[in-house]
Design a protein around this motif. Sequence first.
Motif, PDB file in Angstrom:
ATOM      1  N   ILE A   1     -25.615 -47.742  20.418  1.00 14.92           N
ATOM      2  CA  ILE A   1     -26.074 -49.255  20.121  1.00 14.92           C
ATOM      3  C   ILE A   1     -27.856 -49.142  19.923  1.00 14.92           C
ATOM      4  O   ILE A   1     -28.321 -49.642  19.080  1.00 14.92           O
ATOM      5  CB  ILE A   1     -25.702 -50.168  20.629  1.00 14.92           C
ATOM      6  N   THR A   2     -28.413 -48.532  20.888  1.00 20.76           N
ATOM      7  CA  THR A   2     -29.869 -48.803  20.976  1.00 20.76           C
ATOM      8  C   THR A   2     -30.351 -47.862  20.003  1.00 20.76           C
ATOM      9  O   THR A   2     -31.374 -48.460  19.388  1.00 20.76           O
ATOM     10  CB  THR A   2     -30.299 -48.332  22.482  1.00 20.76           C
ATOM     11  N   GLY A   3     -30.074 -46.565  19.945  1.00 17.50           N
ATOM     12  CA  GLY A   3     -30.703 -45.729  19.001  1.00 17.50           C
ATOM     13  C   GLY A   3     -30.499 -46.187  17.484  1.00 17.50           C
ATOM     14  O   GLY A   3     -31.410 -46.165  16.682  1.00 17.50           O
ATOM     15  N   LEU A   4     -29.465 -46.569  17.296  1.00 20.77           N
ATOM     16  CA  LEU A   4     -29.084 -47.189  15.636  1.00 20.77           C
ATOM     17  C   LEU A   4     -29.829 -48.320  15.519  1.00 20.77           C
ATOM     18  O   LEU A   4     -30.293 -48.543  14.462  1.00 20.77           O
ATOM     19  CB  LEU A   4     -27.595 -47.187  15.672  1.00 20.77           C
ATOM     20  N   THR A   5     -29.980 -49.228  16.337  1.00 24.33           N
ATOM     21  CA  THR A   5     -30.477 -50.524  16.231  1.00 24.33           C
ATOM     22  C   THR A   5     -31.939 -50.245  15.966  1.00 24.33           C
ATOM     23  O   THR A   5     -32.788 -50.584  15.074  1.00 24.33           O
ATOM     24  CB  THR A   5     -30.321 -51.474  17.316  1.00 24.33           C
ATOM     25  N   ALA A   6     -32.619 -49.541  17.041  1.00 27.08           N
ATOM     26  CA  ALA A   6     -34.040 -49.033  16.796  1.00 27.08           C
ATOM     27  C   ALA A   6     -34.430 -48.340  15.262  1.00 27.08           C
ATOM     28  O   ALA A   6     -35.404 -48.855  14.753  1.00 27.08           O
ATOM     29  CB  ALA A   6     -34.654 -48.511  17.930  1.00 27.08           C
ATOM     30  N   ALA A   7     -33.512 -47.366  14.974  1.00 22.43           N
ATOM     31  CA  ALA A   7     -33.715 -46.606  14.006  1.00 22.43           C
ATOM     32  C   ALA A   7     -33.563 -47.316  12.655  1.00 22.43           C
ATOM     33  O   ALA A   7     -34.452 -47.340  11.705  1.00 22.43           O
ATOM     34  CB  ALA A   7     -32.976 -45.326  13.913  1.00 22.43           C
ATOM     35  N   LEU A   8     -32.728 -48.290  12.568  1.00 26.62           N
ATOM     36  CA  LEU A   8     -32.403 -49.211  11.337  1.00 26.62           C
ATOM     37  C   LEU A   8     -33.666 -50.013  11.309  1.00 26.62           C
ATOM     38  O   LEU A   8     -34.109 -50.027  10.049  1.00 26.62           O
ATOM     39  CB  LEU A   8     -31.268 -49.964  11.304  1.00 26.62           C
ATOM     40  N   LEU A   9     -34.024 -50.476  12.225  1.00 28.77           N
ATOM     41  CA  LEU A   9     -35.226 -51.585  12.167  1.00 28.77           C
ATOM     42  C   LEU A   9     -36.461 -50.956  11.651  1.00 28.77           C
ATOM     43  O   LEU A   9     -37.104 -51.329  10.906  1.00 28.77           O
ATOM     44  CB  LEU A   9     -35.394 -52.531  13.452  1.00 28.77           C
TER      45      LEU A   9
ATOM     46  N   ALA B   1     -26.513 -35.644  20.136  1.00 25.69           N
ATOM     47  CA  ALA B   1     -25.852 -34.242  20.707  1.00 25.69           C
ATOM     48  C   ALA B   1     -24.739 -33.985  20.265  1.00 25.69           C
ATOM     49  O   ALA B   1     -24.226 -32.828  20.166  1.00 25.69           O
ATOM     50  CB  ALA B   1     -26.141 -34.358  22.346  1.00 25.69           C
ATOM     51  N   TYR B   2     -23.915 -35.075  20.053  1.00 29.33           N
ATOM     52  CA  TYR B   2     -22.408 -34.750  19.431  1.00 29.33           C
ATOM     53  C   TYR B   2     -22.228 -35.683  18.243  1.00 29.33           C
ATOM     54  O   TYR B   2     -22.584 -35.469  17.300  1.00 29.33           O
ATOM     55  CB  TYR B   2     -21.446 -35.322  20.687  1.00 29.33           C
ATOM     56  N   TYR B   3     -21.643 -36.925  18.414  1.00 32.25           N
ATOM     57  CA  TYR B   3     -21.348 -37.483  17.181  1.00 32.25           C
ATOM     58  C   TYR B   3     -21.631 -39.108  17.586  1.00 32.25           C
ATOM     59  O   TYR B   3     -21.820 -39.378  18.702  1.00 32.25           O
ATOM     60  CB  TYR B   3     -19.786 -37.809  16.989  1.00 32.25           C
ATOM     61  N   VAL B   4     -22.141 -39.687  16.484  1.00 29.38           N
ATOM     62  CA  VAL B   4     -22.301 -41.099  16.527  1.00 29.38           C
ATOM     63  C   VAL B   4     -21.059 -41.993  17.212  1.00 29.38           C
ATOM     64  O   VAL B   4     -19.983 -41.733  16.914  1.00 29.38           O
ATOM     65  CB  VAL B   4     -22.361 -41.704  15.053  1.00 29.38           C
ATOM     66  N   GLY B   5     -21.247 -42.490  18.247  1.00 32.44           N
ATOM     67  CA  GLY B   5     -20.590 -43.404  19.024  1.00 32.44           C
ATOM     68  C   GLY B   5     -19.774 -42.432  20.176  1.00 32.44           C
ATOM     69  O   GLY B   5     -18.962 -42.894  20.737  1.00 32.44           O
ATOM     70  N   PHE B   6     -20.404 -41.549  20.590  1.00 34.24           N
ATOM     71  CA  PHE B   6     -19.847 -40.449  21.422  1.00 34.24           C
ATOM     72  C   PHE B   6     -19.452 -40.966  22.889  1.00 34.24           C
ATOM     73  O   PHE B   6     -18.689 -40.718  23.539  1.00 34.24           O
ATOM     74  CB  PHE B   6     -20.223 -38.993  21.362  1.00 34.24           C
TER      75      PHE B   6
ATOM     76  N   PRO C   1     -16.788 -51.845  18.726  1.00 33.90           N
ATOM     77  CA  PRO C   1     -18.252 -51.322  18.953  1.00 33.90           C
ATOM     78  C   PRO C   1     -18.368 -50.014  17.899  1.00 33.90           C
ATOM     79  O   PRO C   1     -19.479 -50.105  17.434  1.00 33.90           O
ATOM     80  CB  PRO C   1     -18.335 -50.750  20.297  1.00 33.90           C
ATOM     81  N   LEU C   2     -17.472 -49.407  17.571  1.00 36.28           N
ATOM     82  CA  LEU C   2     -17.692 -48.381  16.502  1.00 36.28           C
ATOM     83  C   LEU C   2     -17.734 -48.820  14.963  1.00 36.28           C
ATOM     84  O   LEU C   2     -18.345 -48.077  14.336  1.00 36.28           O
ATOM     85  CB  LEU C   2     -16.784 -47.070  16.813  1.00 36.28           C
ATOM     86  N   LYS C   3     -16.901 -49.721  14.982  1.00 39.24           N
ATOM     87  CA  LYS C   3     -17.099 -50.288  13.643  1.00 39.24           C
ATOM     88  C   LYS C   3     -18.544 -50.895  13.533  1.00 39.24           C
ATOM     89  O   LYS C   3     -19.183 -50.827  12.175  1.00 39.24           O
ATOM     90  CB  LYS C   3     -16.031 -51.437  13.345  1.00 39.24           C
ATOM     91  N   TYR C   4     -18.849 -51.502  14.310  1.00 37.01           N
ATOM     92  CA  TYR C   4     -20.454 -52.086  14.222  1.00 37.01           C
ATOM     93  C   TYR C   4     -21.424 -50.911  14.118  1.00 37.01           C
ATOM     94  O   TYR C   4     -22.271 -51.011  13.470  1.00 37.01           O
ATOM     95  CB  TYR C   4     -20.604 -52.818  15.612  1.00 37.01           C
ATOM     96  N   LEU C   5     -21.418 -49.755  14.977  1.00 35.89           N
ATOM     97  CA  LEU C   5     -22.104 -48.553  14.700  1.00 35.89           C
ATOM     98  C   LEU C   5     -21.974 -48.194  13.391  1.00 35.89           C
ATOM     99  O   LEU C   5     -22.994 -47.632  12.851  1.00 35.89           O
ATOM    100  CB  LEU C   5     -21.744 -47.553  15.889  1.00 35.89           C
ATOM    101  N   ASN C   6     -20.860 -47.816  12.906  1.00 40.77           N
ATOM    102  CA  ASN C   6     -20.798 -47.279  11.491  1.00 40.77           C
ATOM    103  C   ASN C   6     -21.325 -48.303  10.559  1.00 40.77           C
ATOM    104  O   ASN C   6     -21.922 -47.480   9.583  1.00 40.77           O
ATOM    105  CB  ASN C   6     -19.258 -47.137  11.197  1.00 40.77           C
ATOM    106  N   GLN C   7     -21.249 -49.660  10.747  1.00 42.02           N
ATOM    107  CA  GLN C   7     -22.147 -50.237   9.964  1.00 42.02           C
ATOM    108  C   GLN C   7     -23.593 -50.118  10.062  1.00 42.02           C
ATOM    109  O   GLN C   7     -24.283 -50.084   8.969  1.00 42.02           O
ATOM    110  CB  GLN C   7     -21.874 -51.885  10.198  1.00 42.02           C
ATOM    111  N   LEU C   8     -24.187 -50.073  11.105  1.00 42.44           N
ATOM    112  CA  LEU C   8     -25.389 -49.652  11.196  1.00 42.44           C
ATOM    113  C   LEU C   8     -25.895 -48.190  10.758  1.00 42.44           C
ATOM    114  O   LEU C   8     -26.718 -48.175  10.073  1.00 42.44           O
ATOM    115  CB  LEU C   8     -25.863 -49.789  12.780  1.00 42.44           C
ATOM    116  N   GLN C   9     -25.024 -47.367  10.903  1.00 41.67           N
ATOM    117  CA  GLN C   9     -25.265 -46.156  10.495  1.00 41.67           C
ATOM    118  C   GLN C   9     -25.444 -46.127   8.975  1.00 41.67           C
ATOM    119  O   GLN C   9     -26.159 -45.390   8.377  1.00 41.67           O
ATOM    120  CB  GLN C   9     -24.236 -45.110  10.954  1.00 41.67           C
ATOM    121  N   ASP C  10     -24.262 -46.407   8.321  1.00 40.28           N
ATOM    122  CA  ASP C  10     -24.523 -46.867   6.881  1.00 40.28           C
ATOM    123  C   ASP C  10     -25.739 -47.519   6.397  1.00 40.28           C
ATOM    124  O   ASP C  10     -26.148 -46.930   5.222  1.00 40.28           O
ATOM    125  CB  ASP C  10     -23.266 -47.501   6.383  1.00 40.28           C
ATOM    126  N   ALA C  11     -26.065 -48.503   6.989  1.00 36.59           N
ATOM    127  CA  ALA C  11     -27.187 -49.194   6.465  1.00 36.59           C
ATOM    128  C   ALA C  11     -28.581 -48.295   6.589  1.00 36.59           C
ATOM    129  O   ALA C  11     -29.403 -48.141   5.837  1.00 36.59           O
ATOM    130  CB  ALA C  11     -27.478 -50.433   7.164  1.00 36.59           C
TER     131      ALA C  11
END
Length: 506
Positions: A41-49, A62-67, A178-188
């Motif tokens: 959640i930290t990495g994807l939030t910062a990256a998206l902004l 290192a592995y997968y989003v949300g690992f 939480p992973l539906k939320y991460l997937n949303q950040l990832q897609d954006a």
Amino acid sequence: MKLQIFRDGALESPWQTGIKETVSDRQSGNVYDVLVIGAGITGLTAALLLQQSGKKVLIAEAYYVGFGTTGGTSAHINTFADTTFGEAESAFGEDGAKLFAEAIREGYDLIKTSQKDCDFEVRPAYLYAENDEEVKLLDEIYEGAVKVGVAVAYTDKVPTPVPFKKALLWPDQAQFHPLKYLNQLQDAFVAAGGIIKENTRVENIESKDGLHIAGGIRAKHIIYATHMPSNINLFNFECAPYRSYVLAVKLKSGKYPEALIYDSQEPYHYVRTHMIDDEELLLVGGLDHKTGHEDPEKAFGELEKYVREYYSVSSVKYKWSSQYYVPVDGLPYIGKMPMSANGIYCATGYNGNGMMLGSVAGKILSDLILEKENKYEKLFSPSRAKPVDSFTEFMKENADVAYHFVADRFGIHESDSLKPLTPGTGKVVEVDGQKIAAYRGEDGEIHALSPVCTHAACIVNWNGEEKSWDCPCHGARFDIDGNVLTGPATKNLLKIGEIEKTDQKR
């Protein structure tokens, strides 16, 4: 070749079933504005902004989003925190406590305003006391919250079968997937032109001429969004790793509380309801302890005993555990990485409040890189002066680390051997004078590793529930083949054959 590891343990959380695998793996010789290490959640939030602000950003995971921890959270979104506002005031003053409350609220609002289709629901939260000592603590929590302007009230009614003496109501709390939320950040993020490289572990960073090189990726700025920065660093001594346990159970009654409910025990329990694949389940969690300490099997057993005592359980659908870090002075460390080259940032020490603090950390880190003023920068600075009271906690945690570094080396006896190991179990044993982290697979095969953690050379312990080797010093974790599951280690445990080869080279 993709590694077939789907989370940081053998037990799967309901969020991590059918984990999404949409990966951009484009190679480029370009210099990125920002490399974000970690896709939680930290990495994807910062990256998206940052990407939306015009920066060229790459995420290395290192592995997968949300690992990791975001995929293992019990997904509570609160306006209060594990570090009480009274404790924050004692350490950082009234203004510091108010800022902390505002940061928690801002993290909540970031999720609320960004979310869509991720099971987000506003729910009331209740915190209750079962004895006089807990009542005193409850009153202190109430007074601290009122002082910083956080909405809370006393209540006589709590939707729990547990007898209690006094309770607090926190209105307008929330929960989500939480992973539906991460997937949303990832897609954006990807839609905005961001790049994600999964199965990409960063082991070290080289800095030269204003650029940072990590795993062949060149960037002007780097964010460690790995829950704990990799390798040996200051935070190994200022944050203690804890493991937390969760069950998702089906109730015979079909009656589920529409609230977030917490007791005041130490260690505590909590419950909430979530709909998983059109099936209503009760999530029951808590009984936290330091990673690599105590018995995970016992923790799960006690948690199940607790829920069956108060609820009519028909079956346990899921059980899993996750990790978080407790900061020595109560507040997270977010900002420029101490004793590192300019342009390297980190965020760690969220305690049990990673969803809110991880979200606001993403905003803080983005603002720092964009050279925008952020009112939380000084309060959460990793280089801040530590309150005097935190020294006691610092000494306690690090004395514990020193104990395990020394004592575990002498707690193995010649009489131990591989024979008692039944399929599916592991143990640190001594064979022919050599200490071995041994796991016997279901097929009877022995997986033999060095028990020496590659982070700071402590001795790992076996976690029979998650089928992992856990370090009791700084929280690094490894699978049965020695592969790193969670940092701060970046190197795998050596296999016995590799140890012999290493010795021969010497």
